[in-house]
Design a protein around this motif. Structure first.
Motif, PDB file in Angstrom:
ATOM      1  N   SER A  38     -42.285 -13.125   1.400  1.00  0.00           N
ATOM      2  CA  SER A  38     -40.951 -13.235   2.435  1.00  0.00           C
ATOM      3  C   SER A  38     -40.247 -14.123   2.362  1.00  0.00           C
ATOM      4  O   SER A  38     -40.724 -15.389   1.806  1.00  0.00           O
ATOM      5  N   PRO A  39     -38.779 -14.039   2.741  1.00  0.00           N
ATOM      6  CA  PRO A  39     -37.803 -15.216   2.716  1.00  0.00           C
ATOM      7  C   PRO A  39     -37.921 -16.278   3.512  1.00  0.00           C
ATOM      8  O   PRO A  39     -38.764 -15.912   4.634  1.00  0.00           O
ATOM      9  N   PRO A  40     -37.482 -17.552   3.260  1.00  0.00           N
ATOM     10  CA  PRO A  40     -36.915 -17.778   2.009  1.00  0.00           C
ATOM     11  C   PRO A  40     -37.833 -17.822   0.833  1.00  0.00           C
ATOM     12  O   PRO A  40     -38.923 -18.398   1.061  1.00  0.00           O
ATOM     13  N   TYR A  41     -37.466 -17.620  -0.239  1.00  0.00           N
ATOM     14  CA  TYR A  41     -38.103 -17.635  -1.434  1.00  0.00           C
ATOM     15  C   TYR A  41     -37.786 -18.944  -2.165  1.00  0.00           C
ATOM     16  O   TYR A  41     -37.003 -19.701  -2.158  1.00  0.00           O
ATOM     17  N   ASP A  42     -39.013 -19.147  -2.862  1.00  0.00           N
ATOM     18  CA  ASP A  42     -39.096 -20.409  -3.814  1.00  0.00           C
ATOM     19  C   ASP A  42     -39.799 -20.214  -4.986  1.00  0.00           C
ATOM     20  O   ASP A  42     -40.699 -19.344  -5.167  1.00  0.00           O
ATOM     21  N   TYR A  43     -39.375 -20.859  -6.025  1.00  0.00           N
ATOM     22  CA  TYR A  43     -40.207 -20.911  -7.395  1.00  0.00           C
ATOM     23  C   TYR A  43     -41.465 -21.211  -7.097  1.00  0.00           C
ATOM     24  O   TYR A  43     -41.931 -22.288  -6.323  1.00  0.00           O
ATOM     25  N   LEU A  44     -42.692 -20.546  -7.687  1.00  0.00           N
ATOM     26  CA  LEU A  44     -44.089 -21.145  -7.402  1.00  0.00           C
ATOM     27  C   LEU A  44     -44.476 -21.978  -8.589  1.00  0.00           C
ATOM     28  O   LEU A  44     -43.974 -21.940 -10.053  1.00  0.00           O
ATOM     29  N   PRO A  45     -45.520 -22.976  -8.206  1.00  0.00           N
ATOM     30  CA  PRO A  45     -45.837 -23.582  -9.358  1.00  0.00           C
ATOM     31  C   PRO A  45     -46.578 -22.992 -10.422  1.00  0.00           C
ATOM     32  O   PRO A  45     -47.117 -22.048 -10.418  1.00  0.00           O
ATOM     33  N   GLY A  46     -46.223 -23.313 -11.915  1.00  0.00           N
ATOM     34  CA  GLY A  46     -46.710 -22.795 -12.964  1.00  0.00           C
ATOM     35  C   GLY A  46     -45.713 -21.574 -13.460  1.00  0.00           C
ATOM     36  O   GLY A  46     -45.988 -21.174 -14.587  1.00  0.00           O
ATOM     37  N   HIS A  47     -44.683 -21.127 -12.622  1.00  0.00           N
ATOM     38  CA  HIS A  47     -43.903 -20.351 -13.189  1.00  0.00           C
ATOM     39  C   HIS A  47     -42.414 -20.997 -13.603  1.00  0.00           C
ATOM     40  O   HIS A  47     -42.072 -21.841 -13.146  1.00  0.00           O
ATOM     41  N   PRO A  48     -41.856 -20.545 -14.704  1.00  0.00           N
ATOM     42  CA  PRO A  48     -40.698 -21.191 -15.071  1.00  0.00           C
ATOM     43  C   PRO A  48     -39.502 -21.032 -14.228  1.00  0.00           C
ATOM     44  O   PRO A  48     -39.329 -20.141 -13.432  1.00  0.00           O
ATOM     45  N   ARG A  49     -38.686 -22.148 -14.104  1.00  0.00           N
ATOM     46  CA  ARG A  49     -37.597 -22.486 -13.306  1.00  0.00           C
ATOM     47  C   ARG A  49     -36.502 -22.879 -14.002  1.00  0.00           C
ATOM     48  O   ARG A  49     -36.551 -23.562 -15.091  1.00  0.00           O
ATOM     49  N   PRO A  50     -35.037 -22.604 -13.541  1.00  0.00           N
ATOM     50  CA  PRO A  50     -34.027 -23.108 -14.311  1.00  0.00           C
ATOM     51  C   PRO A  50     -34.037 -24.585 -14.687  1.00  0.00           C
ATOM     52  O   PRO A  50     -34.416 -25.210 -13.658  1.00  0.00           O
ATOM     53  N   ASP A  51     -33.705 -24.896 -15.745  1.00  0.00           N
ATOM     54  CA  ASP A  51     -33.643 -26.360 -16.326  1.00  0.00           C
ATOM     55  C   ASP A  51     -32.486 -26.610 -15.585  1.00  0.00           C
ATOM     56  O   ASP A  51     -31.258 -26.453 -16.065  1.00  0.00           O
ATOM     57  N   ALA A  52     -32.458 -28.106 -14.898  1.00  0.00           N
ATOM     58  CA  ALA A  52     -31.456 -28.524 -14.325  1.00  0.00           C
ATOM     59  C   ALA A  52     -30.264 -29.215 -15.325  1.00  0.00           C
ATOM     60  O   ALA A  52     -28.970 -29.174 -15.011  1.00  0.00           O
ATOM     61  N   LYS A  53     -30.688 -29.401 -16.699  1.00  0.00           N
ATOM     62  CA  LYS A  53     -29.561 -29.829 -17.640  1.00  0.00           C
ATOM     63  C   LYS A  53     -28.618 -28.793 -17.963  1.00  0.00           C
ATOM     64  O   LYS A  53     -27.488 -29.246 -18.394  1.00  0.00           O
TER      65      LYS A  53
END
Length: 263
Positions: A38-53
């Protein structure tokens, strides 16, 4: 004569309302949205997320016309012809805007990230009335690079298609695969071959949780075994748009003796 009502009967309803309000106050916002589907969605622990760099604002200017001659003129000036669309059913829709982006910036992003990773990452696009972020800000929007056409000989970007990506939309994305655990794979340790069948997999993704890549763990894969699309570990809100029974990789039997000798 006035009769006093017991204090308990007067305050108990108020006390109940006070306790209910206090209980609601201590519930964190995350508790209201604990369901990952269900929204709002967020990245889950252990899953790749975009690198801020690699976060970067892509600068663009409006382009009045399209066509081969206009495109050639833009490229000669160090710009890449581009189009910005609304999404419709996860693909290009209406509200088209013709823009030009800086060739050096797009080339740098594609070189640093890789083409397939560039196409699975969201960026902030700013359209200015003049070049290099000057003048009036015409539009500032989060976008997904939908397509990038590179020169066959030089890898110079020739044109780019962007899709607007607000939080409310679902996007069809070819998510790149990153293979890990090769050193621990029983099959590879026995001298078998690693056979890559798929390098990207198509998903329908909520815009707020577009995965930059999906990790494929080979550490338990033995000779003759394979991994299917259904085996990929992704956010539960992502919808696979290909057959779950399609293989993505396999471990093929040991090298032939003559191949070993020739190495």
């Amino acid at each position: 004569m006035l009769l006093r009502r017991p204090l308990q009967t007067l305050t108990l309803p108020l006390l109940r309302r006070h306790l209910a309000a206090a209980a609601e106050a201590v519930v964190s916002p995350a508790d209201h949205h604990a369901d990952p589907l269900s929204p709002p969605y967020d990245y889950l622990p252990g899953h790749p997320r975009p690198d801020a760099k690699h976060d970067e604002v892509i600068l663009a200017v409006p382009r009045a016309a399209s066509g081969r001659h206009v495109a050639a003129k833009e490229r000669k000036a160090g710009r890449v012809p581009a189009i910005v669309f609304e999404q419709e059913n996860g693909q290009e829709g209406g509200n088209k805007r013709l823009v030009s982006v800086q060739s050096k910036q797009i080339r740098k992003l594609v070189d640093h990230l890789g083409r397939s990773f560039f196409l699975s990452r969201l960026f902030r696009l700013q359209v200015w009335s003049e070049h290099a972020g000057q003048g009036e800000l015409v539009e500032s929007v989060r976008v997904l690079p939908r397509k990038v056409h590179l020169h066959a000989g030089t890898d110079e970007p020739l044109n780019v298609t962007f899709m607007r990506a607000p939080s409310s939309v679902l996007l069809k994305i070819d998510v790149p695969l990153v293979f890990i655990g090769e050193d621990a794979s029983p099959g590879l340790r026995k001298g078998a071959y690693f056979n890559t069948i798929k390098r990207t997999v198509k998903y329908l993704c909520p815009a707020d949780i577009v995965p930059p890549f999906i990790e494929v763990d080979l550490s338990e894969l033995d000779v003759g075994q394979k991994l299917l699309m259904r085996d990929l570990k992704v956010h539960p809100a992502l919808k696979l748009l290909q057959s779950p029974d399609q293989p993505i990789c396999s471990i093929i039997g040991s090298r032939a003796p003559e191949q070993k000798k020739s190495k």
